[in-house]
Design an enzyme around this catalytic site. Structure first.
Site, PDB file in Angstrom:
ATOM      1  N   ALA A  61       0.845  -1.203   0.000  1.00  0.00           N
ATOM      2  CA  ALA A  61       0.000   0.000   0.000  1.00  0.00           C
ATOM      3  C   ALA A  61       0.878   1.249   0.000  1.00  0.00           C
ATOM      4  O   ALA A  61       2.021   1.218   0.460  1.00  0.00           O
ATOM      5  CB  ALA A  61      -0.875  -0.010   1.250  1.00  0.00           C
ATOM      6  N   GLY A 100       0.660  -5.439   0.668  1.00  0.00           N
ATOM      7  CA  GLY A 100      -0.348  -5.609  -0.375  1.00  0.00           C
ATOM      8  C   GLY A 100       0.241  -6.193  -1.654  1.00  0.00           C
ATOM      9  O   GLY A 100      -0.448  -6.883  -2.404  1.00  0.00           O
ATOM     10  N   GLU A 103       0.252  -9.766  -1.124  1.00  0.00           N
ATOM     11  CA  GLU A 103      -1.148 -10.247  -1.145  1.00  0.00           C
ATOM     12  C   GLU A 103      -1.621 -10.431  -2.587  1.00  0.00           C
ATOM     13  O   GLU A 103      -2.295 -11.411  -2.909  1.00  0.00           O
ATOM     14  CB  GLU A 103      -2.051  -9.261  -0.390  1.00  0.00           C
ATOM     15  CG  GLU A 103      -1.794  -9.365   1.108  1.00  0.00           C
ATOM     16  CD  GLU A 103      -2.572  -8.369   1.945  1.00  0.00           C
ATOM     17  OE1 GLU A 103      -2.523  -7.183   1.621  1.00  0.00           O
ATOM     18  OE2 GLU A 103      -3.202  -8.793   2.924  1.00  0.00           O
ATOM     19  N   GLU A 123       3.535  -5.320   7.610  1.00  0.00           N
ATOM     20  CA  GLU A 123       2.452  -4.457   8.123  1.00  0.00           C
ATOM     21  C   GLU A 123       2.540  -4.231   9.622  1.00  0.00           C
ATOM     22  O   GLU A 123       2.217  -3.151  10.127  1.00  0.00           O
ATOM     23  CB  GLU A 123       1.081  -5.076   7.796  1.00  0.00           C
ATOM     24  CG  GLU A 123       0.629  -4.891   6.370  1.00  0.00           C
ATOM     25  CD  GLU A 123       1.096  -5.985   5.429  1.00  0.00           C
ATOM     26  OE1 GLU A 123       2.117  -6.640   5.722  1.00  0.00           O
ATOM     27  OE2 GLU A 123       0.439  -6.178   4.392  1.00  0.00           O
TER      28      GLU A 123
END
Ligand SMILES: CCCCCC/C=C/CC(=O)SCCNC(=O)CCNC(=O)[C@H](O)C(C)(C)COP(=O)(O)OP(=O)(O)OC[C@H]1O[C@@H](n2cnc3c(N)ncnc32)[C@H](O)[C@@H]1OP(=O)(O)O
Length: 722
Positions: A61, A100, A103, A123
């Protein structure tokens, strides 16, 4: 943002393009969602390869978007559509696949990684959990124990480890994207295996063992977290993965991330992320900056003094592949130092599974003359100005004219050293923190004569050593120790007023400090501060004998640490300090009944009535006194930014990262509250001038408490000591 192209006729190549790290900002998510839809619905496309521009897959992110109103499409539906697709989707991972980014890769059916790639879920370091299915997919891929370790620590793994764990399918040395395209061509139309590649459709085996692993994991995480929520929430997310069907696990993940996303801890950790990076961006009043000043090449470094600091600095340099000439004045000290350095390097090599420590880079000598050919010297002798001045004068004669002369002093006047040399512009402070081979912080102390080249060289060398360098101005104690002095003073005063060392330490540790202040003092040795107090005339023959013991230089003074030193209670090394140790050199602190008696006698000798000291008072007096001095430091231009002060405290003084640092903490508490509490404590203790709110703090409150990044604008007479 993201580019679409076709290769080999039937392969759609989607390239993330958002320099420098292809972070998933709103615009990137929008573009990738659109072009992925195009690829998945285009009848001519049989497979998709997803990669990142400039050798970086994706760093997750865009952290700058956290804390702002949400915009752009979410990642979860994109990952879901990709995974559900009947067309194989292959991730070609170069550089990093983080957060992310990983992910997305886990939503692909296959993952090909370059040998130098690194993968992980960091994170937790930002106060979050993987919130786009990562906490549910990773355990389904590699099992609960491995996923638990990676997600709760945020540790990144190499491509090789990722292959062993099963995170990636293949590691390549050559062209990752070409390999991924070939791979995609091979798996087109192979439908059965594709089914098994959808991680959301797998069930993680939840054995009794996994239950125990989660329970142990939770206990371990709680013990290490020092009050940080995110690691605990990571375990909760993994428990959901282990016990619930995927869709319910995803609901839980969403609830958990929503709980964290706007938390004060997440804000603090994200602030630390950028503060650490901004600290590299130094500038001097001359206009010289980090990006316009050229550092000198450093191949060979001299270290003078092989005490605790010199040994750690030597080890750090050698581990970074730099040749070191280590100088001691006495044979016995040299022998002790040499054995300690070799021992540390040996143990380090063993830990890394390396048989040969890089001892060929080391020269030990009793002669300063051997420093004739070094590029930079780091002086690490005793904190004695006269000794340092003699040494610097001699170094000037011995070293080549271009050699930088750096001092590891923890608070003496760097400029006073510069003026005894004929190369003032080449003198800077390089203040390492003990143990210097472990601690990340480096204060680069810039005197009025220090050149941009010298500062750039010290900062660049620090980076090579893996340190977080912060440029600070020259004043007694610089930034870290100057603030530390006021923190220590408050801790001593609290003992005088009724607290016990272990009580103060417990409160500070519950706040999140790695170690309470009295434990730190025992570890570093009480004699360190004793020497500094003697040198600064607070104690010793120069003090007028009529001066009351608890009064120095016009303010309240606590002689408690001096009294302990006089009794030979120097901390761990003597087996007794603020705590009791089993033997001299012992590491396990125990509350000392003799200390309690000593404090009682001390209080009655000075007519002090002990009272119960509340935990909130310990925190307020210690942390607000520090922040108050931080405001003065900003006002004087000794630090360029509040962020720099916070970086110093997080990396050098065990300040809990999830509380951002003393300046950020003050902002989070509310500057008006900090001001009001300081006024309250100053009224109670008018003999402690440092509790008087600083003018900058007062002005900031008057200005409506602007955010940290705007504080500098409120400095009245902007004058930089950098
Ligand atoms: C609806 C919202 C969408 C949610 C999507 C799903 C949610 C996912 C959660 C996450 O992904 S949280 C983010 C997880 N990722 C990270 O924590 C990675 C952080 N970055 C790093 O660890 C390092 O920067 C790096 C990628 C390993 C590169 O290290 P290197 O030492 O080479 O360079 P740096 O100096 O650290 O960084 C260069 C430059 O890039 C900026 N930056 C790095 N990562 C990000 C990021 N994720 N977002 C925004 N900016 C990032 C960094 O600040 C530097 O900028 P500067 O201006 O040059 O200082």
């Amino acid at each position: 943002m993201a580019r679409y192209s076709r290769t080999e006729g039937t392969i759609a190549l989607i390239t993330l393009s958002n320099p420098p790290v292809n972070a998933l900002g709103a615009a990137v998510r929008r573009t990738i969602t659109d072009i992925m839809h195009r690829a998945l619905t285009d009848g001519e496309v049989k497979a998709v390869v997803l990669c990142g521009e400039n050798g970086t897959f994706c760093a997750g992110a865009d952290i700058r978007e956290f804390g702002k109103p949400p915009s752009g499409p979410a990642l979860v539906p994109l990952i879901h559509d990709m995974e559900a697709s009947e067309k194989p989707v292959v991730a070609a991972i170069e550089g990093v696949a983080l957060g992310g980014g990983l992910e997305i890769a886990l939503g692909c059916h296959y993952r090909i990684a370059h040998a130098k790639a690194r993968l992980g879920f960091p994170e937790v370091m930002l106060g979050l959990i993987p919130g786009a299915g990562g906490s549910q997919r990773l355990p389904r891929l590699i099992g609960i124990p491995a996923a638990l370790e990676l997600i709760t620590t945020g540790r990144l793994v190499s491509a090789q480890e990722a292959l062993k764990l099963g995170i990636v399918d293949q590691v390549v040395d050559g062209n990752t994207i070409e390999t991924a395209v070939k791979f995609a061509l091979n798996v087109i139309g192979v439908c059965r295996p594709l089914l098994s590649r959808r991680l959301s459709e797998r069930t993680p085996a939840f054995s009794v063992d996994a239950a125990a692993v989660l329970e142990e994991g939770m206990a371990r995480v709680k013990q290490r977290a020092r009050g940080a929520f995110a690691p605990v929430v990571c375990v909760q997310a993994l428990r959901a993965a282990a016990t619930l069907p995927y869709s319910r696990g995803m609901e839980t993940e969403e609830q958990l991330i929503n709980m964290l996303i706007d938390s004060s801890q997440a804000r603090a950790l994200q602030y630390c992320f950028f503060a650490q990076r901004n600290a590299r961006k130094w500038s001097l009043p001359s206009g010289a900056r980090w990006n316009n000043s050229k550092p000198r090449a450093v191949h060979r470094v001299g270290v003078v003094g092989l005490g605790t600091m010199g040994r750690g600095i030597t080890v750090s340099l050698v581990k970074a592949g730099i040749s070191v000439v280590a100088v001691e004045m006495e044979e016995k000290q040299m022998d002790l130092g040499m054995r300690a350095v070799l021992g540390m390097l040996e143990r380090d090599a063993q830990r890394r599974g390396d048989t040969r420590p890089p001892t060929h880079l080391l020269t030990f000598t009793l002669s300063l003359q051997q420093l004739g050919n070094v590029d930079l010297v780091i002086e690490a002798v005793f904190e004695d100005m006269a000794l340092k001045k003699r040494l610097f004068t001699e170094l000037c004669n011995v070293c080549k004219p271009s050699t930088l002369l750096c001092t590891n002093t923890s608070g003496l006047d760097v400029d006073a050293l510069a003026v005894v040399t004929h190369r003032r512009s080449l003198v800077v402070g390089m203040h390492f923190f003990a143990p210097a081979n472990v601690m990340k912080l480096l204060e680069v102390v810039c005197g009025p004569h220090s050149s941009a080249e010298a500062v750039a060289t010290a900062m660049t060398l620090g980076k090579r050593l893996g340190k977080v360098g912060v440029v600070v101005g020259n004043c007694p104690g610089f930034v870290g120790n100057r603030m530390m002095k006021l923190y220590l003073d408050q801790a001593y005063f609290l003992l005088e007023e009724g607290a016990a060392p272990e009580q103060v330490d417990q409160v500070l540790e519950e706040f999140g400090f790695t170690m309470g202040i009295f434990k730190v003092s025992d570890l570093s040795g009480l004699d360190v501060g004793w020497r500094v107090r003697k040198a600064s005339g607070l104690i010793g023959p120069d003090v007028n004998p009529k001066t009351p013991s608890r009064w120095r230089q016009g303010c309240r003074y606590s002689p408690l640490p001096d009294l302990l030193c006089e009794q030979g209670h120097l901390g761990q090394k003597s087996g007794r300090g603020w705590y009791l140790y089993e033997t001299p050199g012992g590491k396990e602190p125990k509350p000392d009944p003799a200390m309690h008696r000593f404090l009682q006698e001390y209080r009655s000798r000075y007519g002090l009535t002990p009272r119960h000291v509340h935990a909130h008072e310990v925190i307020e007096r210690c942390t607000y006194a520090m922040a108050n001095e931080g405001f003065r430091i900003l006002e004087e231009g000794i630090a360029a930014r509040a962020e720099d002060i916070d970086v110093i405290y997080v990396f050098g003084y065990g300040w809990p990262r999830h509380r951002g640092g003393p300046m950020f903490h003050a902002a989070q508490v509310g500057l008006a509250t900090v001001l009001q509490r300081l006024e309250h404590y100053h009224q109670l203790h008018p003999d402690v001038p440092h509790l008087q709110p600083s003018p900058l703090l007062q002005r900031l409150v008057e200005a409506g408490s602007p955010p940290v990044h705007h504080w500098r604008e409120h400095v009245q007479h902007l004058h930089s000591h950098l």
